[in-house]
Design a protein around this motif. Structure first.
Motif, PDB file in Angstrom:
ATOM      1  N   ALA A  64       9.900   6.801  15.127  1.00  0.00           N
ATOM      2  CA  ALA A  64      10.447   5.734  14.276  1.00  0.00           C
ATOM      3  C   ALA A  64       9.362   4.705  13.984  1.00  0.00           C
ATOM      4  CB  ALA A  64      11.631   5.064  14.968  1.00  0.00           C
ATOM      5  N   VAL A  65       9.231   4.311  12.723  1.00  0.00           N
ATOM      6  CA  VAL A  65       8.290   3.255  12.349  1.00  0.00           C
ATOM      7  C   VAL A  65       8.971   1.919  12.621  1.00  0.00           C
ATOM      8  CG1 VAL A  65       7.014   2.188  10.467  1.00  0.00           C
ATOM      9  CG2 VAL A  65       7.090   4.673  10.665  1.00  0.00           C
ATOM     10  N   LEU A  66       8.377   1.130  13.511  1.00  0.00           N
ATOM     11  CA  LEU A  66       8.962  -0.148  13.924  1.00  0.00           C
ATOM     12  C   LEU A  66       8.435  -1.327  13.124  1.00  0.00           C
ATOM     13  CD1 LEU A  66       8.747   0.243  17.804  1.00  0.00           C
ATOM     14  CD2 LEU A  66      10.646   0.865  16.292  1.00  0.00           C
ATOM     15  N   SER A  67       7.174  -1.242  12.697  1.00  0.00           N
ATOM     16  CA  SER A  67       6.546  -2.353  11.994  1.00  0.00           C
ATOM     17  C   SER A  67       5.414  -1.804  11.147  1.00  0.00           C
ATOM     18  CB  SER A  67       6.021  -3.385  13.004  1.00  0.00           C
ATOM     19  OG  SER A  67       5.586  -4.553  12.354  1.00  0.00           O
ATOM     20  N   THR A  68       5.077  -2.537  10.084  1.00  0.00           N
ATOM     21  CA  THR A  68       4.013  -2.096   9.199  1.00  0.00           C
ATOM     22  C   THR A  68       3.345  -3.293   8.540  1.00  0.00           C
ATOM     23  OG1 THR A  68       3.465  -0.596   7.377  1.00  0.00           O
ATOM     24  CG2 THR A  68       5.557  -1.783   7.212  1.00  0.00           C
ATOM     25  N   ALA A  69       2.148  -3.069   8.043  1.00  0.00           N
ATOM     26  CA  ALA A  69       1.405  -4.067   7.273  1.00  0.00           C
ATOM     27  C   ALA A  69       0.439  -3.314   6.366  1.00  0.00           C
ATOM     28  CB  ALA A  69       0.636  -5.019   8.186  1.00  0.00           C
ATOM     29  N   ARG A  70      -0.078  -4.023   5.375  1.00  0.00           N
ATOM     30  CA  ARG A  70      -1.004  -3.416   4.426  1.00  0.00           C
ATOM     31  C   ARG A  70      -2.233  -4.311   4.304  1.00  0.00           C
ATOM     32  NH1 ARG A  70       1.164  -2.692  -1.695  1.00  0.00           N
ATOM     33  NH2 ARG A  70       0.949  -4.955  -1.807  1.00  0.00           N
ATOM     34  N   ILE A  71      -3.404  -3.687   4.210  1.00  0.00           N
ATOM     35  CA  ILE A  71      -4.657  -4.415   3.971  1.00  0.00           C
ATOM     36  C   ILE A  71      -5.190  -3.987   2.611  1.00  0.00           C
ATOM     37  CG2 ILE A  71      -7.046  -4.751   4.710  1.00  0.00           C
ATOM     38  CD1 ILE A  71      -6.102  -4.242   7.584  1.00  0.00           C
ATOM     39  N   LEU A  72      -5.525  -4.984   1.802  1.00  0.00           N
ATOM     40  CA  LEU A  72      -6.098  -4.739   0.486  1.00  0.00           C
ATOM     41  C   LEU A  72      -7.439  -5.432   0.373  1.00  0.00           C
ATOM     42  CD1 LEU A  72      -2.928  -5.491  -1.663  1.00  0.00           C
ATOM     43  CD2 LEU A  72      -3.783  -3.233  -0.998  1.00  0.00           C
ATOM     44  N   ARG A  73      -8.305  -4.867  -0.449  1.00  0.00           N
ATOM     45  CA  ARG A  73      -9.584  -5.494  -0.769  1.00  0.00           C
ATOM     46  C   ARG A  73      -9.412  -6.194  -2.114  1.00  0.00           C
ATOM     47  NH1 ARG A  73     -13.923  -2.547   2.219  1.00  0.00           N
ATOM     48  NH2 ARG A  73     -12.824  -0.988   3.433  1.00  0.00           N
ATOM     49  N   GLU A  74      -9.825  -7.441  -2.167  1.00  0.00           N
ATOM     50  CA  GLU A  74      -9.773  -8.219  -3.396  1.00  0.00           C
ATOM     51  C   GLU A  74     -11.147  -8.823  -3.624  1.00  0.00           C
ATOM     52  OE1 GLU A  74      -6.489 -10.971  -3.239  1.00  0.00           O
ATOM     53  OE2 GLU A  74      -5.053  -9.330  -3.415  1.00  0.00           O
ATOM     54  N   PRO A  75     -11.442  -9.246  -4.845  1.00  0.00           N
ATOM     55  CA  PRO A  75     -12.760  -9.851  -5.085  1.00  0.00           C
ATOM     56  C   PRO A  75     -12.986 -11.061  -4.169  1.00  0.00           C
ATOM     57  CG  PRO A  75     -11.657  -9.380  -7.164  1.00  0.00           C
ATOM     58  CD  PRO A  75     -10.647  -9.143  -6.070  1.00  0.00           C
ATOM     59  N   GLY A  76     -13.967 -10.963  -3.290  1.00  0.00           N
ATOM     60  CA  GLY A  76     -14.330 -12.060  -2.410  1.00  0.00           C
ATOM     61  C   GLY A  76     -13.385 -12.320  -1.256  1.00  0.00           C
ATOM     62  N   ALA A  77     -12.455 -11.393  -0.984  1.00  0.00           N
ATOM     63  CA  ALA A  77     -11.494 -11.614   0.109  1.00  0.00           C
ATOM     64  C   ALA A  77     -10.841 -10.293   0.499  1.00  0.00           C
ATOM     65  CB  ALA A  77     -10.427 -12.613  -0.311  1.00  0.00           C
ATOM     66  N   LEU A  78     -10.183 -10.336   1.637  1.00  0.00           N
ATOM     67  CA  LEU A  78      -9.293  -9.258   2.058  1.00  0.00           C
ATOM     68  C   LEU A  78      -7.888  -9.846   2.081  1.00  0.00           C
ATOM     69  CD1 LEU A  78     -11.537  -7.921   4.926  1.00  0.00           C
ATOM     70  CD2 LEU A  78     -11.031  -6.724   2.787  1.00  0.00           C
ATOM     71  N   ARG A  79      -6.866  -9.006   1.922  1.00  0.00           N
ATOM     72  CA  ARG A  79      -5.492  -9.501   1.886  1.00  0.00           C
ATOM     73  C   ARG A  79      -4.620  -8.654   2.805  1.00  0.00           C
ATOM     74  NH1 ARG A  79      -2.374 -12.777  -0.896  1.00  0.00           N
ATOM     75  NH2 ARG A  79      -4.021 -13.232  -2.407  1.00  0.00           N
ATOM     76  N   ILE A  80      -3.836  -9.346   3.630  1.00  0.00           N
ATOM     77  CA  ILE A  80      -2.820  -8.696   4.451  1.00  0.00           C
ATOM     78  C   ILE A  80      -1.485  -8.961   3.774  1.00  0.00           C
ATOM     79  CG2 ILE A  80      -1.633  -8.675   6.683  1.00  0.00           C
ATOM     80  CD1 ILE A  80      -4.288  -9.630   7.949  1.00  0.00           C
ATOM     81  N   GLY A  81      -0.685  -7.922   3.674  1.00  0.00           N
ATOM     82  CA  GLY A  81       0.624  -8.078   3.054  1.00  0.00           C
ATOM     83  C   GLY A  81       1.591  -7.019   3.521  1.00  0.00           C
ATOM     84  N   ARG A  82       2.772  -7.068   2.940  1.00  0.00           N
ATOM     85  CA  ARG A  82       3.840  -6.117   3.243  1.00  0.00           C
ATOM     86  C   ARG A  82       4.070  -5.995   4.759  1.00  0.00           C
ATOM     87  NH1 ARG A  82       4.300  -6.617  -1.846  1.00  0.00           N
ATOM     88  NH2 ARG A  82       4.833  -4.836  -3.175  1.00  0.00           N
ATOM     89  N   VAL A  83       4.009  -7.130   5.441  1.00  0.00           N
ATOM     90  CA  VAL A  83       4.277  -7.155   6.885  1.00  0.00           C
ATOM     91  C   VAL A  83       5.789  -7.095   7.074  1.00  0.00           C
ATOM     92  CG1 VAL A  83       3.988  -8.438   9.032  1.00  0.00           C
ATOM     93  CG2 VAL A  83       2.204  -8.546   7.263  1.00  0.00           C
ATOM     94  N   ALA A  84       6.253  -6.038   7.704  1.00  0.00           N
ATOM     95  CA  ALA A  84       7.698  -5.848   7.894  1.00  0.00           C
ATOM     96  C   ALA A  84       7.954  -5.242   9.266  1.00  0.00           C
ATOM     97  CB  ALA A  84       8.260  -4.934   6.813  1.00  0.00           C
ATOM     98  N   THR A  85       9.040  -5.677   9.884  1.00  0.00           N
ATOM     99  CA  THR A  85       9.425  -5.170  11.202  1.00  0.00           C
ATOM    100  C   THR A  85      10.908  -4.844  11.189  1.00  0.00           C
ATOM    101  OG1 THR A  85       7.706  -6.486  12.249  1.00  0.00           O
ATOM    102  CG2 THR A  85       9.471  -5.682  13.680  1.00  0.00           C
ATOM    103  N   ALA A  86      11.248  -3.692  11.728  1.00  0.00           N
ATOM    104  CA  ALA A  86      12.652  -3.277  11.809  1.00  0.00           C
ATOM    105  C   ALA A  86      13.433  -4.268  12.660  1.00  0.00           C
ATOM    106  CB  ALA A  86      12.750  -1.874  12.405  1.00  0.00           C
ATOM    107  N   ALA A  87      14.654  -4.543  12.270  1.00  0.00           N
ATOM    108  CA  ALA A  87      15.493  -5.516  12.979  1.00  0.00           C
ATOM    109  C   ALA A  87      15.575  -5.196  14.474  1.00  0.00           C
ATOM    110  CB  ALA A  87      16.890  -5.557  12.350  1.00  0.00           C
ATOM    111  N   GLU A  88      15.707  -3.935  14.811  1.00  0.00           N
ATOM    112  CA  GLU A  88      15.862  -3.553  16.219  1.00  0.00           C
ATOM    113  C   GLU A  88      14.575  -3.703  17.023  1.00  0.00           C
ATOM    114  OE1 GLU A  88      15.126   0.231  13.826  1.00  0.00           O
ATOM    115  OE2 GLU A  88      16.361  -1.559  13.584  1.00  0.00           O
ATOM    116  N   ALA A  89      13.443  -3.915  16.349  1.00  0.00           N
ATOM    117  CA  ALA A  89      12.165  -4.065  17.051  1.00  0.00           C
ATOM    118  C   ALA A  89      11.709  -5.516  17.139  1.00  0.00           C
ATOM    119  CB  ALA A  89      11.094  -3.240  16.342  1.00  0.00           C
TER     120      ALA A  89
END
Length: 149
Positions: free
Chosen positions: A59-84
């Motif tokens: 079971a996937v309990l939590s997730t996040a995404r890393i993106l490359r952007e001009p001059g920066a990195l971005r963390i997003g789509r941080v999600a955690t299942a209610a039961e976790a």
């Protein structure tokens, strides 16, 4: 059961696991938060994009995404299942995401768009508010930035 942490580009994720990651994002952002939006925004398959996830017994309990952007990195789509939630799973994903960004390029700032009620939580990982409040799908957000060390 122990929790395993993973990181990969979308092309390198098994289809069943990718389905579970995307299902979790929809369950949290679209269903739970009642925000009808296009989670599949095309950014997951951009060059250099990586997904992180915590898994327990398949079971996937939590997730996040890393993106490359001009001059920066971005963390997003941080999600955690209610039961976790309240198990430290989301904090572990955030720590892993920040560490990965530092591995990729410690000289770059890390950006994220935080739901306003989570600003203090993201501050625990070195992020500070960096702009005005905005609405995204009817949910108040604040831009945040973590400066390079």
């Amino acid at each position: 059961m122990s929790i395993q942490h993973h990181r990969a580009a979308v092309a390198d994720i098994a289809p069943e696991t990718l389905y579970r990651i995307l299902h979790l994002r929809v369950a949290v952002f679209v269903v739970e938060q009642e925000a009808a939006y296009d989670d599949l925004d095309g950014r997951d398959i951009e060059p250099g994009a990586e997904l992180l996830w915590a898994e327990e017994a398949g079971a996937v309990l939590s997730t996040a995404r890393i993106l490359r952007e001009p001059g920066a990195l971005r963390i997003g789509r941080v999600a955690t299942a209610a039961e976790a939630r309240s198990r430290g799973v989301a904090s572990a994903i955030m720590r892993a995401a920040v560490e990965r960004c530092l591995e990729l390029d410690a000289a770059l700032p890390i950006l994220l768009g935080a739901q306003e009620h989570l600003v203090d939580w993201y501050a625990r990982f070195g992020f500070a508010v960096d702009g005005e409040r905005y609405l995204e799908d009817g949910i108040p957000h604040r831009p945040m930035r973590r400066l390079p060390a």
